[in-house]
Design an enzyme around this catalytic site. Structure first.
Site, PDB file in Angstrom:
ATOM      1  CE  LYS A   5      -1.784   2.833   2.893  1.00 14.99           C
ATOM      2  NZ  LYS A   5      -1.842   4.111   2.173  1.00 14.99           N
ATOM      3  CD  GLU A  44      13.557   0.070   8.666  1.00 18.30           C
ATOM      4  OE1 GLU A  44      14.075   1.015   9.298  1.00 18.30           O
ATOM      5  OE2 GLU A  44      14.158  -0.979   8.406  1.00 18.30           O
ATOM      6  CB  CYS A  81      12.847   8.411   8.363  1.00 12.15           C
ATOM      7  SG  CYS A  81      13.834   7.507   7.189  1.00 12.15           S
ATOM      8  CD  GLU A  98      10.117  12.048  12.353  1.00 15.15           C
ATOM      9  OE1 GLU A  98       9.056  11.540  12.745  1.00 15.15           O
ATOM     10  OE2 GLU A  98      10.920  11.471  11.612  1.00 15.15           O
TER      11      GLU A  98
END
Ligand code: NDP
Length: 770
Positions: free
Chosen positions: A190, A263, A297, A391
């Site tokens: 997906k 991850e 990331c 983040e």
């Protein structure tokens, strides 16, 4: 304008890439795209509008796949899997190779589509994303070819559900699909809601490359489609995305038996020492935080700069920031493109404007109207400030200073994440001292954002677990050919509670190198099969777990050399061998069998084996196609707890202990619940063998009561659930508290799997050359 003026101003014009081929590709499909299932596209629906973030224009409409459509895709993958696996590695290699060739042929189309869909500069999609994605298919064609010889003891997992984010749409697809297919799995992938376009082109290429129907399936949609895939009949979920969604997925898959790799996010430090080549470090920083608009990331989003050079460094950085060009992603002269979506743009603005700490500097460079955000630097932050911890996932760099290397390491590791880290120094000795101390899956020395298919990538702590790339990445898509039988649950024997003939024998727990009474003060009577009282075993509770983990965290076993670990394991073996008869009698008395002597012998042998491995389970230097050494270092996973199996009371204790100690981990062992007395005898062996306090702790008591507390404990990195499914589930549902690794064990003689479970790969990149 004279040439002299041009040299002065360094002005240059625009160089737009042609978008027509990509737009034509969409138009040829009527502007509507649907899922790719069983080798064909289903008719598309206009459920979701796919837009170019740079202009807001709609590129295509796409289906929001329903639960039924996901189920259908999984069914097609399930049907295709046995054929794909039995086709054999070389046959799969041909298909992966054909895919790589076709991607190469259509590289320009893929790059343009990626930039149109995501907003990233064409220079990046053309020169980084697409070539790396292609490299992954070439590299894994090789792994498929080599699987029968190099991985003959491993087989495919089955059907893999794969969910990817929007920041590197095709590259993330390649990282997921290439290893899965190489190992003989079939996939349902997906893509992110914002960026499905290159996955659609990839699906088209699958048909052209002769990928058998059902081997690759792509379902489009949003988070609800992803959630349906997590719930579907798949054998594995591989997820890349935010830590919050990763947490949800870990909870949702608890007890399902599905393999999982995560991850997740990061807040990676970028450390500049006072002897660094400052201009290079600044150029590296541009790449670390403004590559892909900081939506990376592993972005070096936390600058830690030595106090002595901080002012100079910040000034030079601001000068460089002012020269960055922001604008049309399809312009080859652009450095910074568009933010993926207005929602993400608002989120970045909210975080930056919501912070009152530090001084904010926005690059003095024209910022076009629309979905663009200027490169931003926030200095003078405290390591605990929100923006130093959270983040931002945008082009915003936060900065603080340090005075000593030790302080740099402390600040760098002061985060819940552990994905990547960068360090700059001209002193190679310093670099190689600091790199292993950084809690990160990847460390770059005097470089940043280096990736390759041969080198593992992935995180630790709340950045997730599992590696993508290299030999280590294949572990996540294969399993041992001989599956482990589900451990059987044994009910403890009961008796009359009659006093033993000799003195009362009430064992203790073993915590921090000392015998300790259980916090609750309770113990449980242990009977032989004939109902004879053999002794009492303490009942540990949550506080005993807390004390044991505290002792683990205070112990420096992980820093010892392999040689020393071997010596201590040999010593344990020697002391156990000297007490063989006593242990054999204890085992026979508890189980009512006469296999005790043999079990002790095997336990001694296991100790010798893991002692032997302690200085031989090595890392690698990866063969990466650039002038760099990529060291794959094996690091201990950290504090482990094990729920030992009910049967084989001694072996079930010694095997996890030996594997954990051999790989540099401390361990808390929750002994066999029905037969705990071999474990409580075993601490005498540990006491006599120079095992450092806290390296091994032994708890007894009902595992069903202990399991939830192990799952929830924030200090444990890993729980080994070796005593069966119900307790595994109890751990897994709570493991998302700190994104713990949960492992269910391997055959006792499958030493490689035990050693792998005790280690994680850290890739340290060191470029060379002048
Ligand atoms: P999300 O976690 O929101 O989404 C990732 C994917 O999961 C998308 O396909 C998303 O669908 C899907 N999804 C959303 N909700 C669910 C759910 N409940 N169940 C299953 N799937 C779901 O992350 P973003 O897309 O916003 O990506 C940014 C994040 O990803 C950042 O935090 C970044 O750090 C991390 N990331 C980590 C990487 C790594 O390698 N460690 C690499 C790249 C990004 P949809 O898009 O349709 O909502």
């Amino acid at each position: 304008m004279s040439i002299e003026t041009i040299f002065d101003t360094m002005e240059y014009g625009t160089a737009p890439e042609d978008r027509s081929v990509a737009l034509q590709w969409i138009a040829d499909r009527g502007g509507l795209l649907g899922p790719y299932v069983n080798g064909a596209f289903s008719p598309g629906r206009d459920d979701l509008a796919i837009c170019n973030p740079a202009t807001g224009e709609k590129l295509a409409g796409i289906s929001l796949c329903t639960k039924d459509e996901v189920t259908e895709a999984v069914r097609s993958a399930r049907a295709a899997q046995p054929g794909w696996q039995t086709a054999g590695g070389p046959a799969r290699a041909r298909v992966l190779y054909a895919l790589a060739r076709l991607m190469q042929k259509h590289a320009r189309l893929l790059a343009v589509m990626e930039s149109l869909d995501n907003g990233k500069p064409i220079r990046e999609s053309r020169d980084i994303d697409i070539p790396l994605a292609i490299r992954h298919f070439y590299h894994h064609a090789g792994h498929a070819q080599l699987m029968p010889s190099a991985l003959s003891d491993r087989v495919a997992l089955g059907v893999c559900g794969q969910i990817i984010p929007w920041n590197f749409p095709l590259l993330m697809l390649a990282w997921k699909i290439a290893p899965a297919l190489a190992m003989g799995n079939t996939v349902v992938l997906k893509p992110a809601e914002y960026t499905p376009m290159t996955a659609m082109i990839f699906a088209d290429l699958c048909s052209q490359a002769g990928v058998p129907p059902g081997v690759v399936n792509i379902v489009t949609g949003d988070g609800s489609t992803g959630a349906a895939l997590v719930d579907a009949n798949v054998d594995k979920i591989a997820f890349t995305g935010s830590t919050s969604v990763g947490r949800q997925i870990q909870k949702a898959t608890a007890g399902s038996g599905k393999s999982l790799t995560l991850e997740l996010g990061g807040k990676s430090p970028y450390i500049v020492f006072d002897d660094a080549d400052i201009d290079s470090a600044i150029e590296g920083l541009v790449d670390a935080i403004w590559f892909n608009q900081g939506q990376v990331c592993c972005a070096g989003s936390r600058l830690l700069v030595h106090e002595a050079i901080a002012d100079d460094f910040h000034n030079r950085l601001k000068t460089r920031m002012d020269k960055l060009r922001i604008g049309d992603p399809l312009d080859k002269s652009i450095d910074v493109g568009a933010i993926v979506d207005p929602i993400q743009l608002r989120q970045i603005g909210k975080l930056v404007e919501g912070s009152t700490a530090g001084q904010t500097y926005h690059a003095q460079t024209p910022v076009p109207e629309g979905c663009f955000y200027p490169p931003t630097l926030i200095t003078g932050l405290h390591p605990a400030d929100r923006l130093m911890q959270e983040e931002i996932f945008g082009p915003v760099l936060v900065s603080t200073t340090f005075r000593t290397p030790a302080e740099a390491v402390e600040i760098a590791n002061n985060t819940k994440y552990g994905l990547a880290a960068t360090l700059w120094t001209e002193n190679i000795n310093l670099a190689l001292e600091i790199a292993p101390k950084l809690v990160a899956g990847v460390v770059w020395v005097n470089a940043t954002n280096l990736f390759d298919a041969a080198a593992g990538f992935g995180g630790t702590r709340e950045s997730g677990f599992g590696r993508e790339g290299g030999w280590e990445g294949l572990q996540a898509y294969s399993k041992p050919a001989n599956p482990l039988a589900e451990p059987t649950h044994i009910t403890a024997f009961t008796g009359q509670g009659a006093a033993a003939e000799d003195i009362d024998r009430t064992a203790k727990l073993f915590i921090g190198g000392k015998q300790a009474r259980p916090d609750g003060g309770y113990s449980q009577a242990i009977f032989s099969p004939k109902g004879k009282l053999l002794g009492h075993a303490p009942i540990a509770n949550r506080k005993d777990i807390r004390n044991a983990v505290q002792a683990q965290l205070a112990c420096s076993w992980g820093k010892t050399t392999g040689h020393l670990r071997a010596q201590i394991l040999y010593y344990i073996a020697e002391n156990l061998a000297a007490q063989a008869n006593r242990f054999a009698e204890c085992l026979d008395a508890m189980t009512g069998l006469s296999a005790g002597a043999e079990e002790v012998q095997v336990a001694v042998d296991i100790l010798f084996t893991y002692a032997a491995w302690a200085d031989k389970f090595e890392g690698q230097a990866k063969s990466v196609p650039m002038r760099a050494v990529a060291l794959a270092m094996r690091e201990p996973v950290g504090a482990i707890a094990a729920l030992c199996s009910d049967q084989n009371p001694l072996l079930g204790l010694v095997t996890p202990m030996a594997a954990a100690l051999s790989t540099g981990n401390s361990i808390t062992l929750c002994a066999s619940a029905p037969f705990p007395l071999a474990a409580t005898d075993f601490y005498h062996i540990l006491e006599a063998s120079d095992v450092p306090a806290g390296a091994v702790n032994i708890l007894t008591g009902p595992q069903a009561d202990l399991a939830p507390h192990l799952g929830a404990h924030m200090g444990l990195e890993t729980v080994w659930c070796l005593s069966g499914a119900p307790r595994t589930e109890a751990v897994q549902v709570r493991a998302s508290s700190n994104i713990k690794r949960v492992w269910q064990g391997a055959a006792q003689d499958d030493h490689a799997s035990w050693l792998d479970a005790g280690t994680e790969i850290k890739t340290i990149w060191i470029p060379y050359g002048e």
